[in-house]
Design a protein around this motif. Structure first.
Motif, short mmCIF file in Angstrom:
data_model
loop_
_atom_site.label_atom_id
_atom_site.label_comp_id
_atom_site.label_asym_id
_atom_site.label_seq_id
_atom_site.Cartn_x
_atom_site.Cartn_y
_atom_site.Cartn_z
N GLN A 20 36.26 43.47 37.42
CA GLN A 20 37.18 44.54 37.84
C GLN A 20 36.41 45.70 38.47
OE1 GLN A 20 40.43 44.40 38.12
NE2 GLN A 20 40.34 46.41 39.07
N ALA A 21 35.29 46.07 37.85
CA ALA A 21 34.46 47.14 38.41
C ALA A 21 33.91 46.74 39.78
CB ALA A 21 33.32 47.47 37.45
N ALA A 22 33.54 45.46 39.92
CA ALA A 22 33.02 44.98 41.20
C ALA A 22 34.09 45.03 42.28
CB ALA A 22 32.49 43.55 41.05
N ARG A 23 35.33 44.71 41.92
CA ARG A 23 36.42 44.79 42.91
C ARG A 23 36.60 46.22 43.40
NH1 ARG A 23 39.54 40.43 43.67
NH2 ARG A 23 39.45 38.71 42.18
N LEU A 29 32.94 49.91 49.54
CA LEU A 29 31.97 49.44 50.54
C LEU A 29 32.65 48.78 51.74
CD1 LEU A 29 29.37 47.86 48.08
CD2 LEU A 29 29.08 49.96 49.42
N GLY A 30 33.98 48.74 51.72
CA GLY A 30 34.72 48.12 52.82
C GLY A 30 34.79 46.61 52.72
N VAL A 31 34.64 46.08 51.51
CA VAL A 31 34.69 44.64 51.28
C VAL A 31 35.85 44.34 50.33
CG1 VAL A 31 33.46 42.65 50.30
CG2 VAL A 31 32.19 44.39 51.59
N GLU A 32 36.64 43.34 50.68
CA GLU A 32 37.73 42.93 49.80
C GLU A 32 37.37 41.58 49.19
OE1 GLU A 32 42.48 41.79 49.77
OE2 GLU A 32 41.53 42.36 51.67
N ILE A 33 37.36 41.51 47.85
CA ILE A 33 37.17 40.24 47.16
C ILE A 33 38.53 39.56 47.15
CG2 ILE A 33 36.51 39.09 45.02
CD1 ILE A 33 34.69 41.49 44.42
N LYS A 34 38.67 38.52 47.97
CA LYS A 34 39.94 37.81 48.09
C LYS A 34 40.17 36.89 46.90
CE LYS A 34 42.05 38.06 51.63
NZ LYS A 34 43.15 38.95 51.96
N GLN A 35 39.13 36.15 46.51
CA GLN A 35 39.22 35.23 45.38
C GLN A 35 37.85 35.12 44.73
OE1 GLN A 35 40.73 31.43 46.67
NE2 GLN A 35 42.75 32.22 47.08
N LEU A 36 37.87 34.83 43.44
CA LEU A 36 36.63 34.59 42.70
C LEU A 36 36.83 33.34 41.87
CD1 LEU A 36 33.80 35.72 42.02
CD2 LEU A 36 34.86 36.87 40.08
N PHE A 37 35.87 32.42 41.96
CA PHE A 37 35.97 31.15 41.25
C PHE A 37 34.77 30.97 40.33
CE2 PHE A 37 38.04 30.56 45.34
CZ PHE A 37 39.23 29.93 45.00
N LEU A 38 34.99 30.46 39.14
CA LEU A 38 33.93 29.96 38.27
C LEU A 38 33.66 28.54 38.76
CD1 LEU A 38 32.18 30.31 35.70
CD2 LEU A 38 34.09 29.29 34.43
N ALA A 47 32.57 33.73 45.42
CA ALA A 47 33.42 34.85 45.81
C ALA A 47 33.81 34.67 47.28
CB ALA A 47 32.70 36.17 45.62
N ILE A 48 35.10 34.73 47.55
CA ILE A 48 35.59 34.72 48.93
C ILE A 48 35.88 36.19 49.26
CG2 ILE A 48 37.35 33.88 50.52
CD1 ILE A 48 35.62 31.65 49.24
N VAL A 49 35.14 36.72 50.21
CA VAL A 49 35.26 38.14 50.54
C VAL A 49 35.54 38.30 52.03
CG1 VAL A 49 33.75 38.84 48.64
CG2 VAL A 49 32.78 38.45 50.90
N GLU A 50 36.16 39.43 52.37
CA GLU A 50 36.43 39.75 53.77
C GLU A 50 36.04 41.20 54.04
OE1 GLU A 50 40.46 39.01 54.91
OE2 GLU A 50 40.23 36.84 54.76
N THR A 51 35.56 41.42 55.25
CA THR A 51 35.22 42.76 55.70
C THR A 51 35.24 42.78 57.23
OG1 THR A 51 33.59 44.56 55.60
CG2 THR A 51 32.73 42.32 55.69
N ASN A 56 28.63 45.40 55.86
CA ASN A 56 29.17 45.72 54.54
C ASN A 56 28.85 44.64 53.52
OD1 ASN A 56 30.27 47.99 55.71
ND2 ASN A 56 32.33 47.17 55.85
N ILE A 57 28.76 43.39 53.97
CA ILE A 57 28.42 42.29 53.07
C ILE A 57 27.00 42.46 52.54
CG2 ILE A 57 28.03 39.79 52.91
CD1 ILE A 57 30.97 40.55 52.97
N VAL A 58 26.10 42.88 53.40
CA VAL A 58 24.72 43.11 52.97
C VAL A 58 24.68 44.20 51.90
CG1 VAL A 58 22.42 43.85 53.71
CG2 VAL A 58 23.80 42.37 55.18
N LYS A 59 25.39 45.28 52.14
CA LYS A 59 25.45 46.36 51.15
C LYS A 59 26.05 45.86 49.84
CE LYS A 59 26.20 49.75 54.80
NZ LYS A 59 27.21 50.63 55.40
N TRP A 60 27.13 45.07 49.95
CA TRP A 60 27.80 44.52 48.77
C TRP A 60 26.85 43.64 47.96
CZ3 TRP A 60 29.11 39.34 47.75
CH2 TRP A 60 29.97 39.15 46.67
N ALA A 61 26.11 42.77 48.64
CA ALA A 61 25.17 41.87 47.96
C ALA A 61 24.06 42.66 47.28
CB ALA A 61 24.60 40.87 48.96
N LEU A 62 23.55 43.68 47.94
CA LEU A 62 22.47 44.49 47.36
C LEU A 62 22.95 45.24 46.12
CD1 LEU A 62 20.87 45.88 50.62
CD2 LEU A 62 19.86 44.21 49.05
#
Length: 91
Positions: A20-23, A29-38, A47-51, A56-62
């Motif tokens: 939840q905190a990550a979402r 950061l301008g990234v939307e977590i669309k879905q998360l799967f175990l 994680a399926i993300v869109e931006t 923004n993905i690089v920032k999100w990963a860091l």
């Protein structure tokens, strides 16, 4: 694609709170977590993300990795319609 670190798996019961905190952080950061799967296999989570901006993905990963609970591996994906368009533009 994400893998738990030793720290992350030891505290796996706290994962729902961390997700939840990550979402919320992702939105900043301008990234939307669309879905998360175990997942099973080589990676623990997917994680399926869109931006609109790939930076923004690089920032999100860091930022995600800096917490110490997961390691990330990112892949850029093109939807089928964009793939067909790209192929149609080949010489």
């Amino acid at each position: 694609m994400l893998n738990w670190t030793d720290q992350g798996i030891r505290a796996v019961k706290e994962a729902p709170k961390r997700i939840q905190a990550a979402r919320e952080r992702s939105k900043k950061l301008g990234v939307e977590i669309k879905q998360l799967f175990l997942t099973s296999g080589e990676f623990d989570l997917l994680a399926i993300v869109e931006t609109p901006d790939a930076n923004n993905i690089v920032k999100w990963a860091l930022v995600s990795g800096a917490d110490g609970n997961v390691r990330t591996r990112t892949v850029r994906a093109w939807p089928e319609a964009e793939m067909v368009k790209l192929i149609s533009e080949l010489p």
